[in-house]
Design an enzyme around this catalytic site. Structure first.
Site, PDB file in Angstrom:
ATOM      1  CB  VAL A  53     -24.362  -2.299  65.988  1.00  0.00           C
ATOM      2  CG1 VAL A  53     -25.513  -2.913  66.780  1.00  0.00           C
ATOM      3  CG2 VAL A  53     -23.679  -3.377  65.152  1.00  0.00           C
ATOM      4  CE  LYS A  97     -25.761  -2.110  57.824  1.00  0.00           C
ATOM      5  NZ  LYS A  97     -25.944  -0.645  57.741  1.00  0.00           N
ATOM      6  CE  LYS A 118     -27.877  -1.948  61.571  1.00  0.00           C
ATOM      7  NZ  LYS A 118     -29.107  -1.129  61.504  1.00  0.00           N
ATOM      8  CG  ASP A 133     -30.040  -2.472  58.317  1.00  0.00           C
ATOM      9  OD1 ASP A 133     -28.933  -1.991  58.012  1.00  0.00           O
ATOM     10  OD2 ASP A 133     -30.648  -2.160  59.366  1.00  0.00           O
ATOM     11  CD  GLU A 184     -31.186   3.714  51.051  1.00  0.00           C
ATOM     12  OE1 GLU A 184     -30.866   4.130  49.932  1.00  0.00           O
ATOM     13  OE2 GLU A 184     -30.693   4.147  52.112  1.00  0.00           O
ATOM     14  N   GLY A 216     -37.428   9.653  54.458  1.00  0.00           N
ATOM     15  CA  GLY A 216     -36.007   9.337  54.299  1.00  0.00           C
ATOM     16  C   GLY A 216     -35.540   8.156  55.126  1.00  0.00           C
ATOM     17  CG  PHE A 218     -17.606  14.232  52.443  1.00  0.00           C
ATOM     18  CD1 PHE A 218     -17.407  14.225  53.817  1.00  0.00           C
ATOM     19  CD2 PHE A 218     -17.835  15.449  51.793  1.00  0.00           C
ATOM     20  CE1 PHE A 218     -17.430  15.417  54.541  1.00  0.00           C
ATOM     21  CE2 PHE A 218     -17.865  16.637  52.515  1.00  0.00           C
ATOM     22  CZ  PHE A 218     -17.660  16.619  53.881  1.00  0.00           C
ATOM     23  CB  THR A 248     -17.795   4.065  50.782  1.00  0.00           C
ATOM     24  OG1 THR A 248     -17.524   2.706  51.144  1.00  0.00           O
ATOM     25  CG2 THR A 248     -16.475   4.835  50.725  1.00  0.00           C
ATOM     26  N   GLY A 296     -29.437   8.101  61.293  1.00  0.00           N
ATOM     27  CA  GLY A 296     -29.439   9.562  61.306  1.00  0.00           C
ATOM     28  C   GLY A 296     -28.050  10.120  61.062  1.00  0.00           C
TER      29      GLY A 296
END
Lengths: 352, 352
Positions: free
Chosen positions: A166, A139, A238, A234, A223, A220, A18, A110, A331
């Site tokens: 993706v 992912k 994908k 990352d 990280e 933002g 969450f 999560t 986003g």
């Protein structure tokens, strides 16, 4: 009557995780229910499970305003959700929560772990083994356990969907699997990571690598440990997801030839600009394999004009030529919309 | 057994019009059937009707290779289709053909007429009134009779689909109506006409307006009478179709504020280039209305980099920001694929 009851309870959702994405999804659901009274009442959040902030389950569905209110700041926890005799809070793990709670769909949102995929893979197995459809924003399980999860889902005629993994809610997965699947997609290339694209764009505007990274972190996009973005992992994740979903090829992250942007200098950027070219971190794949490569693109490349945190995916097809989809790749609401698309698919399939 | 029979005969198609687009569709069907034996046997071309080259119907389905062979050159006619005791050839009009032939779907692919929409509107009414699903590549009926045809289809739970009318087989209609319909599409803009975009691109490469038009005609992009393209009416027709399908707004072509490219000079093009800008014929619409305007675009516009005969459509959404789809907007196979998408939708709906 039975049909009616069945329809009303069809879409009881358990949210595993969450954070911003799960919250974005709940916000979309709340807003849709408010905007179209009655149309989405069959979609309920029956339970929410977090790693450290507690777990909640209500057989009649949780109140979305209450949920969003207690998620508002980092200090609040699910313990602040209003008490109710039917509300249940006690599970020793999210996996047990998923197995024991009556529901129709589990959303796995999560944080992604691209090394072990855990505990998310255990969450996914728990969902499918107890007869619940599976929708992911995470992912990890899609990259590391695609074939096993797909087989488990197929065995029980359950859904295994992952649009949000993706290009967030920009509907890349639905486009390639539902609209272009008969157009013979020979190859795919694209910009799958917004953070690095933002940084390259900022370097074109004069920032150093370090300055661009600091700005991405400030906004933002990146990280505090930016390695998954800037080292290309990352985007590679994908690539692995698309290899599996489009070509049915099971490849590991280590099978993808991965380059990041960490080696690029302001001088490289300037040299490219002087030749009317631009560096972009380009992901590529076809049935034979995939890679993530820092490329100098010419002005006529469909990816040349992709600026800032925007993502793009070019489907190179036999029947239609190149089809390009451009949009957000991250986003809160954008990724929540990816989950929403998968939930809508289940709702529509049920209605037909 | 009954289910099996029903499934086998579900997709008997009547093709109204057998020009390049109809032939492209038949070629796709033939190739799909050859590539995946058994998977598409339930899709059959039961009949083909042309305005001047004859009409054919076979209750067991026409042979696709024979059909494509006799369509090969302009001199051949449907009279050359091999004789067969069950083959029927005698109808006095395509409308009578559609009414009298047993079939499940009618594909309207006769030439577009944007003034009266006829005889295509009569073909569409004949299809829906005799219980057949309707799929169009012909813009005329969609522009001029959308509400009436939609109502007729809804009354009988029949499909009314027109993917091929906007951006050919680049799936603009499916994307906005099935994938972005919950993202709150506030406005749409795009390049909906490949001929004019090709001409503007060629003028940027140094051709005069007349030279660019001649080259477009030579390559088959522009008709000998190019007015529908260069005066903006083709793009405006797509604005009307999107106004109806996305916003439920019934507008006439004359309600669209239409500008063409006929007034542009080589000097205008050069002036724009010197300011790092480009002219593009931009179609725009929202719930309040639509227009087609020759605009000077800056380099950061998502439509700036759309070159040659390529089309693009930008969906400006609340939940996802801008989502852009870029691809072919015309072509024999490309438009045939738009028809294929609609036929596949019907097939999948039947299978669920």
């Amino acid at each position: 009557l039975l049909n009616k009851v069945k329809k009303q309870i069809y879409m009881r959702i358990l949210l595993a995780g969450f954070g911003t994405v799960g919250q974005g999804f709940v916000e979309i659901l709340r807003d849709k229910q408010a905007a179209s009274p009655g149309a989405y009442d069959d979609i309920q959040i029956a339970g929410v499970a977090t790693g450290s902030r507690g777990r909640l389950y209500h057989p009649a569905g949780l109140n979305l305003d209450d949920l969003l209110r207690i998620s508002g700041t980092g200090d609040d926890t699910l313990a602040d959700y209003p008490a109710d005799t039917d509300l249940q809070r006690n599970w020793h793990s999210t996996e047990a929560f998923i197995r024991e709670c009556a529901a129709d769909v589990v959303i796995e949102a999560t944080p992604s772990n691209l090394e072990t995929g855990q505990p998310a893979i255990a969450h996914c197995e728990a969902a499918l083994e107890t007869g619940k459809h599976l929708v992911l924003a995470n992912k990890g399980p899609v990259v590391l356990a695609f074939q096993a999860l797909q087989a488990l889902a197929d065995e029980q005629n359950l859904a295994f969907r992952y649009e949000a993994t993706v290009l967030a809610g920009t509907p890349a997965i639905a486009t390639v699997t539902e609209l272009l699947d008969d157009a013979n997609v020979r190859a795919i290339r694209g910009i799958f990571n917004g953070t690095t694209n933002f940084m390259l764009s900022e370097m074109e505007n004069g920032l150093s690598y370090e300055g661009a990274l600091a700005k991405a972190q400030e906004l933002g996009y990146a990280e505090s440990d930016p390695s998954a973005d800037v080292e290309g992992w990352d985007a590679a994740a994908k690539v692995v997801i698309l290899m599996a979903s489009v070509y049915g090829q099971s490849v590991a992250l280590s099978d993808v030839d991965v380059q990041g942007i960490t080696g690029i200098t302001a001088q490289d950027i300037t040299d490219a600009q002087q030749a009317d070219e631009r560096y972009r971190l380009v992901a590529m794949l076809d049935a034979a394999g995939g890679s993530v490569v820092l490329q100098r693109l010419m002005v006529d490349d469909p990816l040349y004009n992709i600026q800032g945190a925007t993502n793009a995916i070019v489907f190179q097809t036999d029947l239609l030529g190149d089809v390009t989809l451009t949009g957000a790749g991250a986003g809160r609401i954008e990724t929540g919309y990816g989950l929403w698309l998968d939930i809508l698919f289940l709702k529509r399939r049920q209605m037909l």
